[in-house]
Design a protein around this motif. Structure first.
Motif, PDB file in Angstrom:
ATOM      1  N   GLU A   1       1.507   0.137  -9.359  1.00  0.00           N
ATOM      2  CA  GLU A   1       0.515  -0.879  -9.017  1.00  0.00           C
ATOM      3  C   GLU A   1       1.242  -2.208  -8.864  1.00  0.00           C
ATOM      4  O   GLU A   1       1.817  -2.725  -9.821  1.00  0.00           O
TER       5      GLU A   1
ATOM      6  N   ASP B   1       3.628   5.729  -6.923  1.00  0.00           N
ATOM      7  CA  ASP B   1       2.615   5.703  -7.967  1.00  0.00           C
ATOM      8  C   ASP B   1       2.768   4.472  -8.873  1.00  0.00           C
ATOM      9  O   ASP B   1       2.874   4.579 -10.088  1.00  0.00           O
TER      10      ASP B   1
ATOM     11  N   GLY C   1       2.771   1.699  -3.327  1.00  0.00           N
ATOM     12  CA  GLY C   1       1.850   2.131  -4.364  1.00  0.00           C
ATOM     13  C   GLY C   1       1.570   3.617  -4.276  1.00  0.00           C
ATOM     14  O   GLY C   1       1.607   4.333  -5.282  1.00  0.00           O
ATOM     15  N   ASP C   2       1.300   4.095  -3.062  1.00  0.00           N
ATOM     16  CA  ASP C   2       1.006   5.513  -2.856  1.00  0.00           C
ATOM     17  C   ASP C   2       2.233   6.386  -3.110  1.00  0.00           C
ATOM     18  O   ASP C   2       2.148   7.401  -3.801  1.00  0.00           O
ATOM     19  N   GLU C   3       3.356   6.009  -2.549  1.00  0.00           N
ATOM     20  CA  GLU C   3       4.563   6.834  -2.612  1.00  0.00           C
ATOM     21  C   GLU C   3       5.172   6.901  -4.012  1.00  0.00           C
ATOM     22  O   GLU C   3       5.620   7.958  -4.455  1.00  0.00           O
TER      23      GLU C   3
ATOM     24  N   SER D   1       0.823  -1.203   0.000  1.00  0.00           N
ATOM     25  CA  SER D   1       0.000   0.000   0.000  1.00  0.00           C
ATOM     26  C   SER D   1       0.862   1.259   0.000  1.00  0.00           C
ATOM     27  O   SER D   1       0.636   2.191  -0.787  1.00  0.00           O
ATOM     28  N   GLU D   2       1.854   1.294   0.878  1.00  0.00           N
ATOM     29  CA  GLU D   2       2.734   2.464   0.985  1.00  0.00           C
ATOM     30  C   GLU D   2       3.540   2.686  -0.296  1.00  0.00           C
ATOM     31  O   GLU D   2       3.689   3.819  -0.758  1.00  0.00           O
TER      32      GLU D   2
END
Length: 75
Positions: A48, A46, A42-44, A39-40
């Motif tokens: 998948e 960008d 993916g967010d940081e 999750s981290e």
């Protein structure tokens, strides 16, 4: 790589991410940790991370995770 290390140390502060090459194999990271990392990252960054990428080889070391991040950024 620096941001990756910050993320990892936030999730599991007592782990030795600098030198450990068997984070999954030795049970240093559990499934909840891996999901948090996914999750981290993916967010940081960008990216998948698909189920096919969720294999021990991609999470056994910080270097392996960083290689996965770079590979997924180039897709």
């Amino acid at each position: 790589m620096e941001k990756l290390m910050e993320i990892l140390e936030e999730i599991r502060p007592e782990a030795d991410f600098e030198s450990c090459k068997t984070l999954i194999d030795d049970g240093v990271l559990d499934s909840f940790d891996v999901m948090s990392i996914i999750s981290e990252l993916g967010d940081e960054f960008d990216i998948e991370i698909k189920p096919a990428d969720v294999v021990p080889a991609n999470f056994n070391s910080a270097e392996a995770m960083w290689e996965m991040v770079k590979r997924l950024q180039n897709k």
